[in-house]
Design a protein around this motif. Structure first.
Motif, PDB file in Angstrom:
ATOM      1  N   PRO A   1     -21.264  10.410   1.837  1.00 34.52           N
ATOM      2  CA  PRO A   1     -20.502   8.571   0.961  1.00 34.52           C
ATOM      3  C   PRO A   1     -19.702   7.936   1.138  1.00 34.52           C
ATOM      4  CG  PRO A   1     -20.868  10.561  -1.116  1.00 34.52           C
ATOM      5  CD  PRO A   1     -20.815  10.844   0.660  1.00 34.52           C
ATOM      6  N   LEU A   2     -19.214   7.147   1.059  1.00 38.09           N
ATOM      7  CA  LEU A   2     -17.845   6.225   1.619  1.00 38.09           C
ATOM      8  C   LEU A   2     -17.069   5.666  -0.162  1.00 38.09           C
ATOM      9  CD1 LEU A   2     -18.465   3.800   4.478  1.00 38.09           C
ATOM     10  CD2 LEU A   2     -18.003   6.054   4.599  1.00 38.09           C
ATOM     11  N   GLY A   3     -16.327   5.527  -0.501  1.00 41.03           N
ATOM     12  CA  GLY A   3     -15.808   5.638  -1.083  1.00 41.03           C
ATOM     13  C   GLY A   3     -14.594   4.232  -1.023  1.00 41.03           C
ATOM     14  N   ILE A   4     -14.706   3.203  -2.049  1.00 40.06           N
ATOM     15  CA  ILE A   4     -13.777   2.122  -1.737  1.00 40.06           C
ATOM     16  C   ILE A   4     -12.614   1.929  -2.336  1.00 40.06           C
ATOM     17  CG2 ILE A   4     -15.467   0.400  -2.489  1.00 40.06           C
ATOM     18  CD1 ILE A   4     -14.948  -1.571   0.121  1.00 40.06           C
ATOM     19  N   GLU A   5     -11.615   1.338  -2.750  1.00 33.60           N
ATOM     20  CA  GLU A   5     -10.958   0.630  -3.481  1.00 33.60           C
ATOM     21  C   GLU A   5     -10.135  -0.944  -3.321  1.00 33.60           C
ATOM     22  OE1 GLU A   5      -6.350   1.598  -6.123  1.00 33.60           O
ATOM     23  OE2 GLU A   5      -7.454   2.983  -4.416  1.00 33.60           O
ATOM     24  N   VAL A   6     -10.807  -1.643  -4.371  1.00 27.92           N
ATOM     25  CA  VAL A   6      -9.866  -3.077  -4.025  1.00 27.92           C
ATOM     26  C   VAL A   6      -8.765  -3.109  -5.270  1.00 27.92           C
ATOM     27  CG1 VAL A   6     -10.651  -5.602  -4.390  1.00 27.92           C
ATOM     28  CG2 VAL A   6     -12.437  -3.864  -3.723  1.00 27.92           C
ATOM     29  N   ALA A   7      -7.896  -3.038  -4.677  1.00 23.95           N
ATOM     30  CA  ALA A   7      -6.243  -3.226  -4.851  1.00 23.95           C
ATOM     31  C   ALA A   7      -6.091  -4.782  -5.493  1.00 23.95           C
ATOM     32  CB  ALA A   7      -5.219  -1.924  -4.874  1.00 23.95           C
ATOM     33  N   VAL A   8      -4.864  -5.062  -6.679  1.00 23.37           N
ATOM     34  CA  VAL A   8      -4.630  -6.025  -6.797  1.00 23.37           C
ATOM     35  C   VAL A   8      -2.965  -6.255  -5.796  1.00 23.37           C
ATOM     36  CG1 VAL A   8      -3.668  -7.846  -8.107  1.00 23.37           C
ATOM     37  CG2 VAL A   8      -5.567  -6.430  -8.786  1.00 23.37           C
ATOM     38  N   ALA A   9      -2.798  -6.339  -4.877  1.00 22.33           N
ATOM     39  CA  ALA A   9      -1.453  -6.744  -4.021  1.00 22.33           C
ATOM     40  C   ALA A   9      -0.918  -7.855  -4.673  1.00 22.33           C
ATOM     41  CB  ALA A   9      -1.802  -6.844  -2.912  1.00 22.33           C
ATOM     42  N   ASP A  10      -1.121  -8.874  -5.586  1.00 25.99           N
ATOM     43  CA  ASP A  10      -0.278  -9.623  -6.055  1.00 25.99           C
ATOM     44  C   ASP A  10      -1.254 -10.858  -7.073  1.00 25.99           C
ATOM     45  OD1 ASP A  10       2.352 -11.576  -6.849  1.00 25.99           O
ATOM     46  OD2 ASP A  10       1.426 -13.652  -5.018  1.00 25.99           O
ATOM     47  N   CYS A  11      -1.040 -10.620  -8.002  1.00 24.89           N
ATOM     48  CA  CYS A  11      -1.989 -11.664  -8.507  1.00 24.89           C
ATOM     49  C   CYS A  11      -1.234 -13.046  -9.395  1.00 24.89           C
ATOM     50  CB  CYS A  11      -2.575 -11.380  -9.744  1.00 24.89           C
ATOM     51  SG  CYS A  11      -3.859 -11.732 -11.041  1.00 24.89           S
ATOM     52  N   ARG A  12      -1.514 -14.025  -9.201  1.00 24.14           N
ATOM     53  CA  ARG A  12      -1.136 -15.588 -10.319  1.00 24.14           C
ATOM     54  C   ARG A  12      -2.003 -16.447 -10.770  1.00 24.14           C
ATOM     55  NH1 ARG A  12       3.629 -17.295  -5.889  1.00 24.14           N
ATOM     56  NH2 ARG A  12       5.008 -15.276  -5.707  1.00 24.14           N
ATOM     57  N   PRO A  13      -2.257 -16.559 -11.745  1.00 26.17           N
ATOM     58  CA  PRO A  13      -1.376 -16.264 -12.544  1.00 26.17           C
ATOM     59  C   PRO A  13      -1.319 -14.905 -12.947  1.00 26.17           C
ATOM     60  CG  PRO A  13      -3.122 -17.258 -14.076  1.00 26.17           C
ATOM     61  CD  PRO A  13      -3.391 -17.549 -13.060  1.00 26.17           C
ATOM     62  N   PRO A  14      -0.309 -14.024 -13.593  1.00 24.53           N
ATOM     63  CA  PRO A  14      -0.438 -12.344 -13.719  1.00 24.53           C
ATOM     64  C   PRO A  14      -1.144 -11.496 -14.315  1.00 24.53           C
ATOM     65  CG  PRO A  14       1.942 -13.420 -13.468  1.00 24.53           C
ATOM     66  CD  PRO A  14       1.082 -14.238 -13.936  1.00 24.53           C
ATOM     67  N   GLY A  15      -1.866 -10.621 -14.742  1.00 21.63           N
ATOM     68  CA  GLY A  15      -2.489 -10.081 -15.578  1.00 21.63           C
ATOM     69  C   GLY A  15      -3.786 -10.384 -15.509  1.00 21.63           C
ATOM     70  N   VAL A  16      -4.621 -11.168 -14.702  1.00 23.77           N
ATOM     71  CA  VAL A  16      -5.831 -11.485 -14.749  1.00 23.77           C
ATOM     72  C   VAL A  16      -6.835 -11.058 -14.160  1.00 23.77           C
ATOM     73  CG1 VAL A  16      -5.401 -14.095 -16.703  1.00 23.77           C
ATOM     74  CG2 VAL A  16      -5.585 -13.898 -13.911  1.00 23.77           C
ATOM     75  N   CYS A  17      -6.065 -10.257 -13.390  1.00 20.59           N
ATOM     76  CA  CYS A  17      -6.726  -9.364 -12.021  1.00 20.59           C
ATOM     77  C   CYS A  17      -7.361  -8.560 -12.008  1.00 20.59           C
ATOM     78  CB  CYS A  17      -6.097  -9.641 -10.694  1.00 20.59           C
ATOM     79  SG  CYS A  17      -5.391 -11.145 -10.380  1.00 20.59           S
ATOM     80  N   THR A  18      -9.201  -8.173 -12.163  1.00 20.67           N
ATOM     81  CA  THR A  18      -9.224  -6.606 -12.825  1.00 20.67           C
ATOM     82  C   THR A  18      -9.665  -5.607 -10.990  1.00 20.67           C
ATOM     83  OG1 THR A  18      -9.976  -7.731 -14.116  1.00 20.67           O
ATOM     84  CG2 THR A  18     -10.687  -5.474 -13.721  1.00 20.67           C
ATOM     85  N   PRO A  19      -8.792  -4.604 -10.896  1.00 19.02           N
ATOM     86  CA  PRO A  19      -8.820  -3.863  -9.803  1.00 19.02           C
ATOM     87  C   PRO A  19     -11.105  -3.083  -9.575  1.00 19.02           C
ATOM     88  CG  PRO A  19      -7.575  -2.863 -10.788  1.00 19.02           C
ATOM     89  CD  PRO A  19      -7.654  -3.971 -11.617  1.00 19.02           C
ATOM     90  N   TRP A  20     -10.738  -2.912  -8.342  1.00 17.04           N
ATOM     91  CA  TRP A  20     -12.044  -2.558  -8.443  1.00 17.04           C
ATOM     92  C   TRP A  20     -11.950  -1.382  -7.487  1.00 17.04           C
ATOM     93  CZ3 TRP A  20     -16.408  -2.100  -4.223  1.00 17.04           C
ATOM     94  CH2 TRP A  20     -17.561  -1.615  -5.473  1.00 17.04           C
TER      95      TRP A  20
END
Length: 492
Positions: free
Chosen positions: A422-441
């Motif tokens: 199986p493959l593991g995938i990570e979607v991380a936040v590199a930059d978020c505007r406005p800050p604090g409203v982006c959720t990684p997965w």
């Protein structure tokens, strides 16, 4: 193994003193293409090889001088060593395997030090390859069946105890200069490879050596430490043609040569589709290290298998922390090993690392390295068998995307290479505007036939932008370089 160790040491020690001369020749030359430099180096090599051959023949009780000529083709990375009259190793000498293969390894090593980058060392005898002198013992391999129809493999793991003649003293076949005994270690690598071939490639796997801990009746040592010759003798007592090909040989190491033949004889008897031999390598120079694969020069079609295995090993080993720069040869090397010659199926020898190098010895005893190396061997075989190229695991670029507020969209992830599911995938936040409203997965994908995708959404009521960094890692720890893309949340 007195005879084997002695022959190897004699050759290597002589060339050890050649190497500084070779290196100094390059340092004082403006170009490695300098014909004068080549003439000097080749003359030196001819003298040294001739001297080592004379000593080798004397060890076998034969007193003679043999002329030697050496030629180099730097464009093809090829060296040809031609022996004159007086040296033509035949059947009972295993066609010189125990002398010539260590000699070829040393010639490659010291040529590399001199900047010649030799890959292929071919030995001729009075201008002809050994196959031309003994065509009946070097038949053309049988026509290989479709790789996709492969069902069975033989895994041959190293050497094991052997009886010397006439004393019947029992000795391991391989030296252990740093305390690591290949004869005992390699079968554990075979266990790992067997499980992988069965689980991932769907093969039925046979073994050339016993894995039983019961005592061998004649020697008293555990069966798992005995060479293939005795295991096959117990399995097929009536088939002396498999394990006892040289009954009248006067050589003290007769059963060493029979053991070399017994493994591919067994593969031929079984009719397996591929033979994979596992070994560790050795060299008197402790600086020589890394993984190598050998195929037989009369079976050049096996080179693709060897190259694929090296590629698989490189990908998986280099993905493990601490092994990112472990040396792995780029190409399979043509040699004259009996295991590959006698096996009529595709056959290669995998030299996992050097038991004469401290760093390699540490790696060989590390379960992480062992697992990664054998995963690489299996993967290289599987890709070759299924007609796939071994290529770098890499994510394809992901285009920027606009998502209307209060909606979501799928993002498809495409990649190159052949990652292990199986493959593991990570979607991380590199930059978020406005800050604090982006959720990684994070997610996991089990099915190789299903698309790899994830959902992005804009649940806010206000426009904004997020830059995502997508990372993917496969089941063997191989990671693709991350890619980034922008998601813009926009009013409809």
């Amino acid at each position: 193994m007195k005879g084997l160790k002695l022959a190897t040491a004699v050759v290597a020690c002589g060339l050890f003193f050649v190497s500084p001369v070779l290196a100094s020749g390059v340092e004082h030359s403006s170009s490695v293409e300098d014909p004068g430099m080549y003439a000097e180096l080749l003359a030196l090599l001819e003298r040294e090889i001739g001297a080592q051959l004379t000593r080798h023949l004397q060890e076998e009780g034969r007193l003679r001088q043999v002329t030697v000529s050496v030629a180099v083709d730097p464009q093809k990375r090829r060296m040809v060593v031609d022996f004159g009259p007086g040296y033509l190793p035949g059947d009972e000498q295993n066609y010189g395997e125990l002398f010539l293969i260590p000699l070829a390894a040393d010639l490659r090593h010291y040529s590399d030090q001199a900047g010649l980058e030799i890959l292929d060392v071919e030995f001729l005898f009075q201008g002809k390859p050994i196959e031309a002198h003994f065509p009946e013992d070097h038949p053309l391999p049988r026509t290989a069946k479709s790789r996709s129809a492969h069902t069975r493999a033989l895994v041959s793991s190293s050497h094991g105890y052997i009886a010397l003649h006439p004393s019947r003293a029992w000795e391991f076949q391989r030296p252990a200069p740093l305390g690591l005994q290949e004869d005992v270690l390699s079968p554990t690598y075979g266990d790992e490879l067997q499980d992988l071939l069965e689980q991932r490639s769907g093969l039925v796997v046979h073994r050339a050596r016993s894995r039983s801990k019961d005592p061998h009746p004649e020697s008293g040592y555990p069966w798992e430490q005995m060479s293939s010759r005795y295991h096959l003798k117990a399995l097929f007592p009536e088939r002396a043609d498999i394990w006892n090909e040289l009954p009248n040989s006067p050589s003290s190491d007769r059963e060493v040569k029979e053991d070399i033949r017994a493994r591919p004889n067994y593969a031929n008897h079984l009719g397996v589709d591929v033979m994979l031999s596992l070994h560790t390598n050795g060299n008197p120079s402790p600086g020589v290290r890394g993984a190598e694969v050998y195929h037989h020069r009369t079976k050049p079609e096996d080179k693709a298998l060897g190259d694929s295995i090296l590629c698989g090993m490189r990908e998986v080993i280099h993905a493990q922390p601490g092994y990112e720069s472990f040396p792995i040869r780029a190409e399979s090397v043509a040699e004259g090993h009996g295991e590959n010659r006698i096996g009529t199926m595709p056959s290669v020898i995998v030299e996992t690392a050097y038991h004469s190098n401290p760093e390699d010895v540490a790696a060989l005893q590390d379960p992480v390295f062992r697992s990664a190396a054998m995963k690489g061997v299996e993967k290289g075989y599987r890709l070759w068998a299924t007609g796939k190229s071994c290529g770098q695991f890499a994510l394809q670029p992901i285009s920027d995307i606009e998502v209307p507020l209060q909606t979501s969209r799928d993002v498809n992830v495409s990649f190159l290479g052949n990652p292990q599911y199986p493959l593991g995938i990570e979607v991380a936040v590199a930059d978020c505007r406005p800050p604090g409203v982006c959720t990684p997965w994070k997610g996991r994908f089990e099915d190789p036939d299903a698309p790899v995708k994830f959902e992005v959404s804009c649940s806010s009521t206000r426009p904004g932008t997020v830059r995502w960094k997508v990372l993917m890692r496969d089941a063997d720890g191989v990671a693709a370089a991350p890619v980034e893309f922008n998601q813009s949340c926009v009013r409809a």
